[in-house]
Design an enzyme around this catalytic site. Structure first.
Site, mmCIF file in Angstrom:
data_model
loop_
_atom_site.group_PDB
_atom_site.id
_atom_site.type_symbol
_atom_site.label_atom_id
_atom_site.label_comp_id
_atom_site.label_asym_id
_atom_site.label_seq_id
_atom_site.Cartn_x
_atom_site.Cartn_y
_atom_site.Cartn_z
ATOM 1 N N ASP A 69 0.779 -1.377 0.022
ATOM 2 C CA ASP A 69 0.066 0.010 -0.121
ATOM 3 C C ASP A 69 0.782 1.358 -0.044
ATOM 4 O O ASP A 69 0.634 2.083 0.755
ATOM 5 C CB ASP A 69 -1.097 -0.113 1.305
ATOM 6 C CG ASP A 69 -1.970 1.183 1.106
ATOM 7 O OD1 ASP A 69 -2.243 1.645 -0.026
ATOM 8 O OD2 ASP A 69 -2.480 1.490 2.044
ATOM 9 N N HIS B 218 -2.368 0.267 11.826
ATOM 10 C CA HIS B 218 -2.382 -1.149 11.695
ATOM 11 C C HIS B 218 -0.797 -1.519 10.955
ATOM 12 O O HIS B 218 0.048 -0.898 10.691
ATOM 13 C CB HIS B 218 -3.079 -1.396 10.126
ATOM 14 C CG HIS B 218 -2.931 -0.218 9.136
ATOM 15 N ND1 HIS B 218 -4.107 0.687 8.812
ATOM 16 C CD2 HIS B 218 -2.021 0.064 8.240
ATOM 17 C CE1 HIS B 218 -3.593 1.380 7.961
ATOM 18 N NE2 HIS B 218 -2.435 1.109 7.668
ATOM 19 N N GLN C 100 -3.422 -5.319 5.593
ATOM 20 C CA GLN C 100 -3.068 -4.367 6.785
ATOM 21 C C GLN C 100 -4.014 -4.736 7.732
ATOM 22 O O GLN C 100 -5.332 -4.703 7.902
ATOM 23 C CB GLN C 100 -3.525 -3.235 6.116
ATOM 24 C CG GLN C 100 -2.282 -2.595 5.133
ATOM 25 C CD GLN C 100 -2.742 -1.289 4.474
ATOM 26 O OE1 GLN C 100 -3.816 -1.534 3.810
ATOM 27 N NE2 GLN C 100 -1.950 -0.317 4.471
ATOM 28 N N ASP D 107 -0.707 8.499 10.568
ATOM 29 C CA ASP D 107 -1.648 7.811 9.659
ATOM 30 C C ASP D 107 -3.052 7.556 9.990
ATOM 31 O O ASP D 107 -2.930 6.785 11.012
ATOM 32 C CB ASP D 107 -0.903 6.880 8.758
ATOM 33 C CG ASP D 107 -1.671 6.370 7.715
ATOM 34 O OD1 ASP D 107 -2.014 7.273 6.730
ATOM 35 O OD2 ASP D 107 -1.741 5.212 7.629
ATOM 36 N N GLU E 212 -3.592 12.744 10.009
ATOM 37 C CA GLU E 212 -4.127 12.539 8.867
ATOM 38 C C GLU E 212 -5.550 11.795 9.157
ATOM 39 O O GLU E 212 -5.912 10.672 9.290
ATOM 40 C CB GLU E 212 -3.356 11.565 7.962
ATOM 41 C CG GLU E 212 -3.741 11.454 6.600
ATOM 42 C CD GLU E 212 -4.531 10.340 6.144
ATOM 43 O OE1 GLU E 212 -4.836 9.990 4.988
ATOM 44 O OE2 GLU E 212 -4.395 8.993 6.921
ATOM 45 N N ARG F 296 -4.548 5.320 -7.438
ATOM 46 C CA ARG F 296 -3.721 6.344 -6.951
ATOM 47 C C ARG F 296 -2.156 6.473 -7.355
ATOM 48 O O ARG F 296 -1.697 7.415 -7.304
ATOM 49 C CB ARG F 296 -3.766 6.259 -5.345
ATOM 50 C CG ARG F 296 -5.034 6.441 -4.763
ATOM 51 C CD ARG F 296 -4.862 6.324 -3.306
ATOM 52 N NE ARG F 296 -4.819 4.793 -2.907
ATOM 53 C CZ ARG F 296 -4.369 4.330 -1.636
ATOM 54 N NH1 ARG F 296 -4.451 5.080 -0.853
ATOM 55 N NH2 ARG F 296 -4.111 2.937 -1.697
HETATM 56 C C1 GLC Z 1 -10.239 7.023 3.052
HETATM 57 C C2 GLC Z 1 -9.438 7.525 4.430
HETATM 58 C C3 GLC Z 1 -8.327 8.112 4.567
HETATM 59 C C4 GLC Z 1 -7.205 7.309 3.304
HETATM 60 C C5 GLC Z 1 -7.889 7.060 2.170
HETATM 61 C C6 GLC Z 1 -7.006 6.545 1.261
HETATM 62 O O1 GLC Z 1 -10.403 8.229 2.571
HETATM 63 O O2 GLC Z 1 -10.668 8.016 5.353
HETATM 64 O O3 GLC Z 1 -7.747 7.934 5.588
HETATM 65 O O4 GLC Z 1 -6.153 8.316 3.287
HETATM 66 O O5 GLC Z 1 -9.134 6.523 2.280
HETATM 67 O O6 GLC Z 1 -7.382 6.407 -0.067
HETATM 68 C C1 GLC Z 2 -3.472 6.665 4.862
HETATM 69 C C2 GLC Z 2 -2.596 6.843 3.580
HETATM 70 C C3 GLC Z 2 -3.068 5.963 2.642
HETATM 71 C C4 GLC Z 2 -3.131 4.676 2.939
HETATM 72 C C5 GLC Z 2 -4.336 4.425 4.219
HETATM 73 C C6 GLC Z 2 -4.023 3.187 4.827
HETATM 74 O O1 GLC Z 2 -4.758 7.216 4.535
HETATM 75 O O2 GLC Z 2 -2.367 8.403 3.353
HETATM 76 O O3 GLC Z 2 -2.262 6.070 1.519
HETATM 77 O O4 GLC Z 2 -3.647 3.875 1.934
HETATM 78 O O5 GLC Z 2 -3.642 5.317 5.090
HETATM 79 O O6 GLC Z 2 -2.619 2.812 5.289
#
Ligand code: GLC
Ligand code: GLC
Length: 651
Positions: free
Chosen positions: A141, A184, A252, A284, A326, A520
């Protein structure tokens, strides 16, 4: 909780502390521990007070904090003290950030260390290097599935390389931001492996279930984050014969914070990287830290308690270190990650301004600022000692997480409006040059988000193919106006690597089976250093964008009103194509700036007789801080060219 209780527990802990710790001179540590212990104890008790081993766990917590303090270098301890004295240091307009993947930008950490001149040339003095820790090949990821929280991934370098990078950054007064993925681990992390082998201690680190009974209850209310690639929130593990909670990808595994050992481990990891020189830690997916049956399991009160506890503990050991939350969640929820009912941030000092980001994309597509204005007006004020991280693009998708009430308030219908935006950016709307991709399309709910690089989303790719100078110029103007907003809005602007050169979508990821289904990757570029060279060649697109952003950064740093002290006023204007706000100095006497952005394809007019405008620009002679020129005016009407912005000030 009575203070006496926390005092007596602290006394007992100090007596029981390991003798090796006791031998050390820890004066500042003890002062801070004393000052914070009431809060630490109260929070730890709220979370774990019903356990028989509560006091032993509290001792473990303090020992972890003390050991990390002992490992903290004298230099970092000095920095802690300087920052305590100047505790609003990060609210200054002097800071400008950039987020990047180390491998994408410069192959590895030593490559990155050799490229620091690039940030200095642009004026960037905070870099967020996205996860660089050990993670499995393929199932990673983008580095957010970590298999060893204390070791740099060998493909990116070594811990020693990171140390060298941090020393070099320090010399250049550039801040280092690192991720700690607190929610995670990878299913190949040692804890997961030992859980699989049946070790009870590590099984308790995760949410594991023998059958579907509880998972099914959770599923009734939990949304899906990656519905296409990882539907549901649980994964069956053959070896263990158990269901594991996996909110993100199925590799994860969500950590179980109802176990204090998990909290202590993760705090220890935060402190470990703080000791390796991280100035800022990006935490995160913090909205997900607490799971509760019958809820969406996001933004739970306990998730906030955990973050407050992390902050209080970090303040004892490494008080100079800041946290970024985040939490890409509803506008009304995001500000809570600063900590509620406080003046100083009690949780994270910095939070992603996902609301602002998504609203800017709305304004680009609709060519008006109605929802942008409305959505920002509804956004609660931030705390005094806290700041937004303002961004246009990042490594993730754009979620259309506006408040439905705001969408209604400006006269749209939420479902239709979101569908319009999705179509606009993903090629299903005829009058759009945008080249994005849908992400996270959920067939059950119809929801989807948007991927794509900034340049491709504002139409540069389409324009280049058409080879029409006007369209190319429109795309460039969009890139600049969006940057003008994040650089002036108030908060820490975070650029995304490659955007400063107009980097288009990538397509290589489609050939990699581990990435192909995750759009992405279209906007996680392998930085093209030949393209970067073009920034020095007059007339190129790269030069136009790079130089303009560089100029904005330089101007920002000179303008005190751009520091973030809740010194912004949104200004309602009759013309919906315009977005207008003022930034002022605390005395409000002089030095204010009026930011005006035109999202429309035609020139627009702004009535300068508006009293709110007059209160910032009162002396008559107005100049644009970027060009140094006086913009065109006709009878009190300011003319703003298509897709243009002004930072206006009295001379
Ligand atoms: C969701 C989650 C965010 C994460 C995103 C990944 O929007 O809320 O935390 O970054 O998914 O695409
Ligand atoms: C956060 C990161 C995203 C990831 C997710 C799970 O939102 O920005 O890229 O997929 O966490 O770890």
């Amino acid at each position: 909780m009575y203070e006496q209780v926390s005092h007596s527990l602290l006394n007992e802990i100090l007596i029981k502390l390991n003798s090796e710790i006791k031998q050390h001179e820890l004066r500042h540590f003890y002062t801070r521990l004393g000052a914070n212990f009431y809060a630490i104890h109260s929070l730890f008790h709220l979370l774990y007070g019903d356990r028989d081993d509560f006091e032993d766990q509290a001792l473990c917590l303090v020992e972890a904090m003390a050991r990390q303090y002992m490992d903290r270098s004298e230099q970092l301890k000095r920095k802690d003290i300087e920052r305590e004295k100047d505790h609003n240091w990060f609210l200054s307009q002097k800071w400008v950030g950039m987020a990047l993947y180390t491998d994408g930008f410069a192959n590895n950490l030593s490559g990155l260390t050799d490229k620091l001149f690039y940030f200095q040339e642009l004026g960037v003095n905070m870099i967020h290097i996205m996860p660089i820790l050990a993670c499995p090949d393929g199932k990673s990821d983008g580095g957010y599935a970590i298999s060893d929280f204390r070791r740099v991934d060998s493909r990116i370098g070594t811990n020693e390389d990171l140390h060298k990078l941090s020393e070099s950054l320090e010399k250049r007064d550039i801040l280092l931001t690192m991720d700690v993925v607190v929610n995670h681990t990878s299913d190949e992390h040692d804890w997961a492996k030992r859980a699989r082998k049946g070790e009870k201690k590590y099984q308790d680190y995760y949410y594991l279930f023998d059958n579907r009974e509880i998972p099914d209850m959770f599923e009734e209310t939990m949304p899906e984050i990656f519905p296409e690639t990882a539907p549901g929130n649980f994964t069956w593990d053959e070896e263990m014969n158990k269901w594991v909670m996996t909110v993100f990808n199925n590799f994860q595994w969500d950590l179980n914070y109802s176990n204090p050992a998990v909290f202590i481990e993760m705090l220890d990891i935060i402190l470990f990287w703080s000791n390796q020189g991280a100035d800022i830690i990006r935490l995160d997916a913090v909205a997900f830290l607490w799971k509760k049956i019958g809820s969406v399991s996001q933004n739970e009160r306990e998730a906030h308690l955990i973050l407050q506890l992390m902050k209080d503990c970090c303040q004892v050991t490494a008080p100079g270190v800041l946290f970024i939350a985040e939490a890409i969640v509803a506008p009304s929820e995001i500000t809570k990650y600063f900590g509620e009912d406080a003046i100083n941030a009690k949780e994270c000092e910095i939070a992603y301004n996902a609301t602002f980001m998504a609203l800017m994309w709305d304004a680009v597509a609709t060519k008006n600022a109605k929802l942008l204005y409305q959505g920002l007006r509804s956004l609660p004020d931030k705390l005094e000692r806290a700041t937004w991280l303002n961004y246009v693009r990042c490594h993730d998708d754009i979620g259309l997480g506006f408040d439905d009430a705001d969408i209604h308030a400006v006269g749209y219908e939420p479902v239709e409006h979101r569908k319009f935006l999705l179509d606009y950016y993903t090629g299903n709307f005829s009058d759009s040059d945008a080249r994005g991709f849908p992400f996270g399309h959920n067939l059950k709910t119809g929801d989807a988000r948007i991927s794509g690089s900034l340049a491709s989303l504002v139409g540069l790719e389409t324009a280049l193919e058409s080879n029409e100078p006007k369209r190319i110029d429109n795309a460039i103007q969009h890139i600049l106006l969006l940057h003008s907003l994040i650089l002036s809005f108030g908060g820490l602007p975070l650029l995304y690597y490659g955007d400063e050169l107009g980097t288009l979508n990538e397509s290589d990821f489609l050939n990699d089976e581990n990435k192909a289904l995750d759009s992405r990757w279209a906007h996680r570029p392998n930085f093209d250093w030949d393209k970067a060279e073009l920034r020095h060649q007059p007339g190129t697109i790269e030069q136009q964008i790079f130089n303009a952003i560089k100029k904005m950064i330089a101007v920002r740093k000179e303008i005190l009103a751009f520091a973030d002290f809740n010194n912004r006023e949104l200004i309602y204007v009759d013309n919906p194509h315009l977005f207008v706000f003022s930034r002022f100095n605390l005395t409000r006497t002089s030095g204010g700036v009026l930011v005006v952005v035109n999202f429309d394809a035609n020139p627009q007019y702004l009535d300068m007789a508006n009293p709110q405008i007059k209160s910032v620009l009162s002396y008559g002679h107005i100049i644009d801080l970027i060009s140094g020129d006086t913009p065109a005016m006709f009878k009190n009407q300011l003319v703003i060219p298509p897709y243009h912005f002004y930072w206006l000030s009295d001379q």
